[in-house]
Structure formats: C-alpha cells, structure tokens
Scaffold this active site. Sequence first.
Site, short mmCIF file in Angstrom:
data_model
loop_
_atom_site.label_atom_id
_atom_site.label_comp_id
_atom_site.label_asym_id
_atom_site.label_seq_id
_atom_site.Cartn_x
_atom_site.Cartn_y
_atom_site.Cartn_z
N ASP A 1 -3.06 88.40 -35.38
CA ASP A 1 -4.04 89.60 -35.21
C ASP A 1 -4.52 90.47 -36.32
OD1 ASP A 1 -4.89 89.04 -32.58
OD2 ASP A 1 -3.15 89.93 -31.81
N ASP B 1 -8.37 84.74 -28.12
CA ASP B 1 -8.64 86.23 -28.97
C ASP B 1 -8.84 85.88 -30.44
OD1 ASP B 1 -6.95 86.01 -26.61
OD2 ASP B 1 -6.03 88.03 -26.75
N1 GLY Z 1 -5.29 90.21 -27.95
C1 GLY Z 1 -4.77 90.68 -26.96
C2 GLY Z 1 -5.50 91.30 -25.67
O1 GLY Z 1 -6.61 91.34 -25.78
O2 GLY Z 1 -4.90 91.77 -24.92
#
Ligand code: GLY
Length: 377
Positions: A101, A159
């Site tokens: 992320d 994601d």
């Molecule tokens: N990327 C983790 C979430 O969307 O909670």
Amino acid sequence: MIYDNIINENRQWIDEVWEKLDKKLSVTAVRSRDKIPYTTKNGVHDSKTGNDITWWTNGFWGALMWVMYAGTKKDVYKETADNAEKLLDAAFEDVTKLHHDVGFMWHISSGASYKLTGNMASRNRDLLAAMTLMSRYNVSGDYIRSWNGGNNAGWTIIDCMMNIPQLYWASEQIGDDRFKKIALHYADMAMRDHVRPDGSVNHIVSHDVETGEVIETFGGQGYEVGSCWSRGDAWALYGFILSYIHTKEEKYLDTAKKIAHYFISNLVATDWLPLVDFRQPEEPVLYDSTAGAIAACGLIEIAKNVPEFEKKIYITAAIKLLKAMEKAWCNWEENEDSILQMGTEAYKHGIHMPIIYGDYFFAEAILKLKGSDFLPW
Ligand code: GLY
C-alpha cells in the site's frame, strides 16, 4: 456535451458541497496539523503518528489537503500537507515494515505535492516508494505480493489495483518501462483471477508461489467466500479505469465498465447507499460510505473516457451516489473533524465509523465534478 450538460444541471449542488468542504476543512486543516488521522473519537481526529506510522491509510490526510489545495490554492492546505509529508518520513525508517500500500501512502500525497508544486524531495519519496512496491514482485508466480507475514506469500488483494498507478508514473518519470511492465502483469492477473464474469470481485486470491496458479479465494473483508465486498469492487472499478488512463489498453476500460455495471445495479436496490457487501444477508443492514466515494471517483473517470452516447450512464450514477451519501451521511459541523460518516472497515469489524479515505475520495469526486483535471493517481 452530454457530460457538461449533466454537470451544469447539478452545478448549484456541486458548488455548494465544494464550499462546505472548503469551509470545514480549512478549519480542520489547522486543528489537525500535527496529526495523521485515521478516524475520530468523540468527533476529534486520532493520529497514526508513532507506532502506527506504516499504517496503509497514512497518505490520505496529506492527499486530502492536496485535493483541497488543487481546488482553492489556499496556503492553509499546502502547509498541512507539507507537514503530513514530513511526519510520514518516519515510515521509511524500517522498510521491512512496508507493504504493497505504498501507493496509497506516497503516490497521492508526495506524488500530488510534486505534481502541484514541483517539489523534488516529494518526487524522490514517491519514486522510493515505487521501488519498494516493485520489489514485491514475485517473478515465478507473476504477481505483486500484498501483505507481509508468514502464511500469505502467495496472496494478492484487489485493492492493489489502486497502488499500481504509482508504477506507471515511476516508469514515465525515469524513462524506463520496467515499472510499467510489472503493473501490466498485475492488472492482467487481477482481471483474470480477481474479477468475476458478472463484475463482482474476489477480495483475496491465494496463488501458488512458484507457478502463480490460483489455489483458493477468500471473502476477506467481505461477508464470505464468493460474496462481494463493496469496497473491493470499488477499488477494482477505479483501479481498472486508472490502468486504462495510463495505458489506453481497451481491455481495462471494458473491465472497469463491467465492474461499474455490477456496482450500479446493486446501488439501485438500496437507494444509492452502498452496503458493505453486495451479497450480505438482509439483516443486519450494514453500509460502507467509503465504497461509494471510491466508486464515484471511478464512475466519473469512466464517464470522461467513454464515447459521447455512453457518458450519461456513468456520470448520472456518480452524481446520484454522491448526492445520496451527502444527504444521508455528511457531517458539516465545523467543531467535529470528520465529514463522511458510515464507513466500515470490514463486514465483521469497524462498522459505521468515519474513515479518512472516505473524506478523501468524497472530496476528490467533488473536485472532479467542479471541472478540475487534477488526477493524483
Ligand atoms: N485496503 C484495505 C481496505 O480497503 O480496507
């Protein structure tokens, strides 16, 4: 023409909401200047500075400030964004704690700073983060590993479609396609292994680390295996249209449209307010505003990228979704720090709470409707 007409019909509402965002956030920007907020406690922002500095949402506060700066050019937003960026530097101190992320963390914060101000130190942070993202590529399995930990070396999560724009950008910046090539491999894997034929998605896919073959899928933050976590669907919707914007590969536009059709048809059943999981049981009725805000951004970008006669579907859906959420879930009180309420972390925990990226994507969507072509991704 059609797009502009629909925007003009909604101009008053768009301008009013932007004004409300600016009025509230210009106050909050000062009050929360030394924080990296995630949620609020009794109306007050918490902060992920300190032990939680590598938390995946830590770029969104700075990113929100840059969105407001892009739309107003007010120093108050730039000053808070610059401060948030410096606070986040502590996350580089132990790179083993970083994860996939890093796009969420640096591309929309430092990357936005570079795009809007030309700050070369910000560009460097974004490139450094892109390098760590690329280092998570598993050559034999042909995927980017998501999380750290012992038993999930083969896991990918949908994601990450929102992190790979950082790789497209890095390739452009340094004039070397190797970042982009990995992004393309990831997008193709996600199209094949995460997106289902009906436009719903698997949140988590476990791959064989040597061959990349799918071993099994997990429901992840959604209700169960085979259901559809709405935020995952929204990540995919926005992620695939971003991959189209960066590559002009038609298959990514078609995939974004397919996911959008599933997302929109599910909104129609709940007065345009997104559930946490589109296949959750009737009771309890659990919503997730963050999914709606992310999807709205993606729908607007799809509308901009389809031929004239298709635009109406996507821009109308985005505006209906944003209007429904603004009416039901926005808090415009200036003595409370969060705006969009009713975010949900996952079907089983963190229900109906404000989450920083809800505010971020809501503001990004309204900035787009205002006519800005600033795209932080
Ligand atoms: N990327 C983790 C979430 O969307 O909670």
